[in-house]
Design a protein around this motif. Structure first.
Motif, mmCIF file in Angstrom:
data_model
loop_
_atom_site.group_PDB
_atom_site.id
_atom_site.type_symbol
_atom_site.label_atom_id
_atom_site.label_comp_id
_atom_site.label_asym_id
_atom_site.label_seq_id
_atom_site.Cartn_x
_atom_site.Cartn_y
_atom_site.Cartn_z
ATOM 1 N N GLN A 142 -26.487 -22.857 13.229
ATOM 2 C CA GLN A 142 -25.861 -21.868 13.424
ATOM 3 C C GLN A 142 -24.427 -21.969 12.713
ATOM 4 O OE1 GLN A 142 -26.671 -19.607 17.131
ATOM 5 N NE2 GLN A 142 -27.751 -21.569 17.605
ATOM 6 N N ASN A 143 -24.011 -21.350 11.706
ATOM 7 C CA ASN A 143 -22.602 -21.452 11.405
ATOM 8 C C ASN A 143 -22.082 -19.790 11.317
ATOM 9 O OD1 ASN A 143 -23.062 -24.062 10.638
ATOM 10 N ND2 ASN A 143 -23.792 -23.371 8.663
ATOM 11 N N TYR A 144 -20.558 -19.873 11.297
ATOM 12 C CA TYR A 144 -19.933 -18.621 11.083
ATOM 13 C C TYR A 144 -18.732 -18.738 10.278
ATOM 14 C CZ TYR A 144 -16.263 -19.805 14.597
ATOM 15 O OH TYR A 144 -15.269 -20.297 14.960
ATOM 16 N N TYR A 145 -18.611 -17.721 9.631
ATOM 17 C CA TYR A 145 -17.419 -17.866 8.496
ATOM 18 C C TYR A 145 -16.463 -16.358 8.748
ATOM 19 C CZ TYR A 145 -20.649 -20.829 6.087
ATOM 20 O OH TYR A 145 -21.629 -21.919 5.873
ATOM 21 N N VAL A 146 -15.353 -16.855 8.773
ATOM 22 C CA VAL A 146 -14.211 -15.887 8.951
ATOM 23 C C VAL A 146 -13.867 -15.176 7.688
ATOM 24 C CG1 VAL A 146 -11.926 -15.255 10.135
ATOM 25 C CG2 VAL A 146 -13.417 -17.013 11.203
ATOM 26 N N ILE A 147 -13.840 -13.861 7.448
ATOM 27 C CA ILE A 147 -13.594 -13.438 6.326
ATOM 28 C C ILE A 147 -12.794 -12.214 6.725
ATOM 29 C CG2 ILE A 147 -15.621 -14.220 5.121
ATOM 30 C CD1 ILE A 147 -16.736 -11.258 5.804
ATOM 31 N N ASP A 148 -12.105 -11.481 5.727
ATOM 32 C CA ASP A 148 -11.619 -10.233 5.680
ATOM 33 C C ASP A 148 -12.727 -8.918 5.339
ATOM 34 O OD1 ASP A 148 -9.005 -10.473 6.004
ATOM 35 O OD2 ASP A 148 -8.584 -11.246 4.097
ATOM 36 N N ALA A 265 -28.709 -20.086 10.155
ATOM 37 C CA ALA A 265 -28.214 -18.754 10.623
ATOM 38 C C ALA A 265 -26.867 -18.687 10.390
ATOM 39 C CB ALA A 265 -28.422 -18.452 12.087
ATOM 40 N N ILE A 266 -26.599 -17.659 9.351
ATOM 41 C CA ILE A 266 -25.068 -17.338 8.888
ATOM 42 C C ILE A 266 -24.719 -16.164 9.354
ATOM 43 C CG2 ILE A 266 -23.577 -16.795 7.041
ATOM 44 C CD1 ILE A 266 -25.625 -18.893 5.241
ATOM 45 N N THR A 267 -23.248 -16.036 9.965
ATOM 46 C CA THR A 267 -22.693 -14.826 10.598
ATOM 47 C C THR A 267 -21.566 -14.799 9.962
ATOM 48 O OG1 THR A 267 -23.940 -15.288 12.590
ATOM 49 C CG2 THR A 267 -22.187 -13.559 12.518
ATOM 50 N N LYS A 281 -22.033 -15.901 22.232
ATOM 51 C CA LYS A 281 -21.984 -17.438 22.861
ATOM 52 C C LYS A 281 -22.004 -17.671 24.084
ATOM 53 C CE LYS A 281 -18.870 -19.878 20.535
ATOM 54 N NZ LYS A 281 -19.143 -21.253 19.885
ATOM 55 N N SER A 282 -21.323 -17.156 24.805
ATOM 56 C CA SER A 282 -21.241 -17.300 26.122
ATOM 57 C C SER A 282 -22.608 -16.976 26.785
ATOM 58 C CB SER A 282 -20.149 -16.703 26.813
ATOM 59 O OG SER A 282 -20.004 -15.404 26.828
ATOM 60 N N LYS A 283 -23.095 -15.703 26.487
ATOM 61 C CA LYS A 283 -24.308 -15.176 27.045
ATOM 62 C C LYS A 283 -25.565 -15.965 26.884
ATOM 63 C CE LYS A 283 -26.043 -10.558 28.145
ATOM 64 N NZ LYS A 283 -26.265 -8.986 28.000
ATOM 65 N N ILE A 284 -25.534 -16.242 25.325
ATOM 66 C CA ILE A 284 -26.909 -17.060 25.221
ATOM 67 C C ILE A 284 -26.764 -18.701 25.493
ATOM 68 C CG2 ILE A 284 -27.789 -15.144 23.865
ATOM 69 C CD1 ILE A 284 -27.017 -16.863 21.236
ATOM 70 N N GLY A 285 -25.488 -18.993 25.708
ATOM 71 C CA GLY A 285 -25.378 -20.184 25.846
ATOM 72 C C GLY A 285 -25.554 -21.253 24.706
ATOM 73 N N THR A 286 -25.015 -20.661 23.628
ATOM 74 C CA THR A 286 -25.356 -21.669 22.213
ATOM 75 C C THR A 286 -23.956 -21.724 21.624
ATOM 76 O OG1 THR A 286 -26.729 -21.689 19.971
ATOM 77 C CG2 THR A 286 -25.447 -19.492 20.649
ATOM 78 N N THR A 287 -24.038 -22.791 20.617
ATOM 79 C CA THR A 287 -22.704 -23.046 20.044
ATOM 80 C C THR A 287 -22.824 -22.881 18.442
ATOM 81 O OG1 THR A 287 -23.019 -25.260 19.704
ATOM 82 C CG2 THR A 287 -21.687 -24.540 21.550
ATOM 83 N N MET A 288 -22.032 -22.527 17.845
ATOM 84 C CA MET A 288 -21.805 -22.204 16.308
ATOM 85 C C MET A 288 -20.622 -23.054 15.617
ATOM 86 S SD MET A 288 -22.286 -17.964 16.327
ATOM 87 C CE MET A 288 -22.823 -17.376 17.784
ATOM 88 N N GLU A 289 -20.899 -23.444 14.505
ATOM 89 C CA GLU A 289 -19.858 -24.267 13.672
ATOM 90 C C GLU A 289 -19.227 -23.437 12.912
ATOM 91 O OE1 GLU A 289 -19.456 -27.990 10.758
ATOM 92 O OE2 GLU A 289 -21.248 -27.448 11.464
ATOM 93 N N HIS A 290 -17.932 -23.359 12.875
ATOM 94 C CA HIS A 290 -16.903 -22.657 11.951
ATOM 95 C C HIS A 290 -16.944 -23.382 10.537
ATOM 96 C CE1 HIS A 290 -12.931 -21.737 10.468
ATOM 97 N NE2 HIS A 290 -13.693 -20.536 10.186
ATOM 98 N N CYS A 291 -17.461 -22.697 9.591
ATOM 99 C CA CYS A 291 -17.052 -23.251 8.216
ATOM 100 C C CYS A 291 -16.518 -22.381 7.295
ATOM 101 C CB CYS A 291 -18.657 -23.311 7.532
ATOM 102 S SG CYS A 291 -19.831 -24.405 8.734
ATOM 103 N N TYR A 383 -9.859 -16.838 21.108
ATOM 104 C CA TYR A 383 -10.960 -17.593 20.771
ATOM 105 C C TYR A 383 -10.961 -18.566 19.775
ATOM 106 C CZ TYR A 383 -15.565 -18.457 19.035
ATOM 107 O OH TYR A 383 -16.747 -18.997 18.590
ATOM 108 N N ARG A 384 -11.353 -19.599 20.282
ATOM 109 C CA ARG A 384 -11.336 -21.037 19.379
ATOM 110 C C ARG A 384 -12.502 -21.386 18.810
ATOM 111 N NH1 ARG A 384 -6.568 -23.307 18.923
ATOM 112 N NH2 ARG A 384 -4.888 -22.830 20.384
ATOM 113 N N GLY A 385 -12.898 -21.535 17.619
ATOM 114 C CA GLY A 385 -14.236 -22.010 17.068
ATOM 115 C C GLY A 385 -14.208 -23.317 17.419
ATOM 116 N N ASN A 386 -15.532 -23.872 17.473
ATOM 117 C CA ASN A 386 -15.578 -25.347 17.434
ATOM 118 C C ASN A 386 -16.477 -25.832 16.413
ATOM 119 O OD1 ASN A 386 -18.806 -25.140 18.070
ATOM 120 N ND2 ASN A 386 -18.124 -23.943 19.622
ATOM 121 N N ARG A 387 -16.393 -27.211 16.273
ATOM 122 C CA ARG A 387 -17.242 -27.866 15.380
ATOM 123 C C ARG A 387 -18.432 -28.298 15.685
ATOM 124 N NH1 ARG A 387 -15.036 -26.944 10.776
ATOM 125 N NH2 ARG A 387 -15.964 -28.779 10.000
#
Length: 432
Positions: A142-148, A265-267, A281-291, A383-387
């Motif tokens: 699971q990865n997420y990408y921060v965009i405009d 999975a990309i968000t 993230k907190s509700k389903i107890g999962t972590t995503m990597e910020h890329c 909110y801080r993303g994690n690796r």
């Protein structure tokens, strides 16, 4: 009884595979086609009827099916029935069914109206739940990408250009967005089709058939339309917008990483959507990597390596020798090789600007501002993303009821995927 036509067809297909060597006849009925044909198929002795609520209620209330006394009734995706407004129909359907039966109720969640329904249609039920730990899928990265906001299209296409994908599902929030995004992808050279509830049944079936086969590589869909899909070779899921709730996120990413395969999975999120991401993230107890989204140069470099490997492994065809002979008088072999590779690279251009998304410096400033506001206002903070990389969660906890056989009922918990659809579109099928 299933909430949608797509799920009814899928269930019917599986039952056909299981029962074809046992002479089990399965009939699928849903709205939009002749009642006469469907009634005839049922009367000819179908052992299993797979139906959507609207058409089944019509046939029962109009007494079109006589002596309809099923020994077993399975209510699938009960909470989806509730979401789609079928709960009253379901209650009325059970008024026409025999009291001596075995009943199974499956539901991913158990809201109060579904519990009330279960109390009514089940006898001495036992609640069976599948916990979150039992359903976590570690095969999904699971990865997420921060965009405009304005970068969503470019970001989606760049990520598709950068990675080796097999089948991909892109999730959108609205039907009109599905149409627009599928057109954007088609214009970029991808084989993409949209799927949503406003499409005609024949169109929807053609899209699903193409996606299951080789005709469609990317399916752009709403949450409701895609929840019926169970295709094992989906390699990527892209959340074009972050979903509204954690359950939708779980269902979305569950389209990949199936049957032991790996999935991604990309968000795509903007800084304003960090709170929604944190909540999921907190509700389903999962972590995503910020890329970070790859630059054009990085994608080209990756392609060069893949192209080199492909050239090394490629068998030499006789026609290639003819081309070498044709251009041999104009260039030396090294120059000719450069030109051929350049032709290959030109046929797969990298779309969009050089860089997409927030870089590290800009993202740090945004997070710092959010954290500062949170601390000064006594709020939740930034909110801080994690690796850390972690597998997804295919099913955020299913539930169900199981009762006894003697005039009672039973149900197992589970979550098999849900789909949207119109109440009365489609037709009927008979399987042998």
């Amino acid at each position: 009884i299933t909430p949608t036509r797509e799920l009814a067809n899928q269930v019917s297909d599986e039952l056909f595979l299981y029962g074809k060597n046992s002479n089990v006849r399965t009939v699928t009925i849903y709205g939009g086609r002749s009642y006469t044909r469907q009634v005839d198929l049922v009367r000819r002795g179908a052992q299993i009827v797979v139906a959507t609520p609207g058409r089944l209620l019509d046939m029962l209330s109009k007494k079109m099916i006589k002596d309809f006394n099923p020994a077993m009734v399975i209510l699938d995706e009960a909470d989806e029935m509730l979401d789609m407004g079928f709960l009253d129909d379901i209650n009325e359907i059970f008024d026409y069914l025999p009291t001596e039966r075995q009943t199974l109720l499956f539901s991913a969640t158990m809201p109060p109206p579904i519990k009330k329904l279960a109390d009514r249609i089940l006898k001495n039920p036992q609640f069976v739940a599948i916990t979150r730990e039992e359903t976590t899928n570690t095969n999904i990265t699971q990865n997420y990408y921060v965009i405009d906001e304005k970068e969503r299209d470019d970001a989606m296409i760049r990520l598709l250009d950068a990675d080796e994908t097999n089948k991909t599902v892109v999730f959108c929030r609205m039907k009109r967005e599905v149409d627009r995004v599928s057109n954007v992808l088609s214009a970029a050279g991808y084989s993409a089709k949209g799927l949503h509830g406003d499409m005609e049944q024949d169109q929807r079936e053609a899209v699903i058939k193409g996606f299951k086969g080789a005709g469609v590589d990317i399916l752009v869909a709403t949450d409701v339309a895609a929840r019926c899909l169970h295709i094992n070779d989906v390699s990527h899921v892209i959340n074009y917008h972050i979903p509204f709730d954690s359950e939708s996120y779980v269902h979305r990413i569950g389209r990949t990483g199936r049957a032991g395969n790996k999935g991604v999975a990309i968000t795509l999120v903007t800084p304003h959507e960090f709170k929604e991401l944190q909540r999921i993230k907190s509700k389903i107890g999962t972590t995503m990597e910020h890329c970070y989204i790859p630059t054009k140069g990085q994608v080209i470099q990756n392609r060069l390596g893949s192209l080199a490997d492909e050239i090394i492994k490629q068998k030499v065809f006789d026609e290639a020798q003819q081309i070498v002979a044709a251009i041999g008088d104009s260039f030396d072999h090294e120059t000719a090789l450069y030109k051929v590779i350049s032709v290959l690279l030109r046929k797969e251009p990298i779309n969009g600007p050089e860089t997409i998304g927030l870089n590290e410096e800009k993202l740090a400033k945004v997070l710092a501002r959010m954290e500062s506001r949170g601390n000064s206002g006594g709020g939740r903070g930034g909110y801080r993303g994690n690796r850390n990389r972690s597998g997804g969660n295919r099913s955020g906890g299913g539930g169900g009821y199981r009762g006894n056989r003697d005039g009672g009922s039973r149900s197992g918990g589970g979550n098999r995927g849900r789909s949207g659809g119109n109440r009365d579109g489609g037709g009927s099928r008979e399987r042998y």
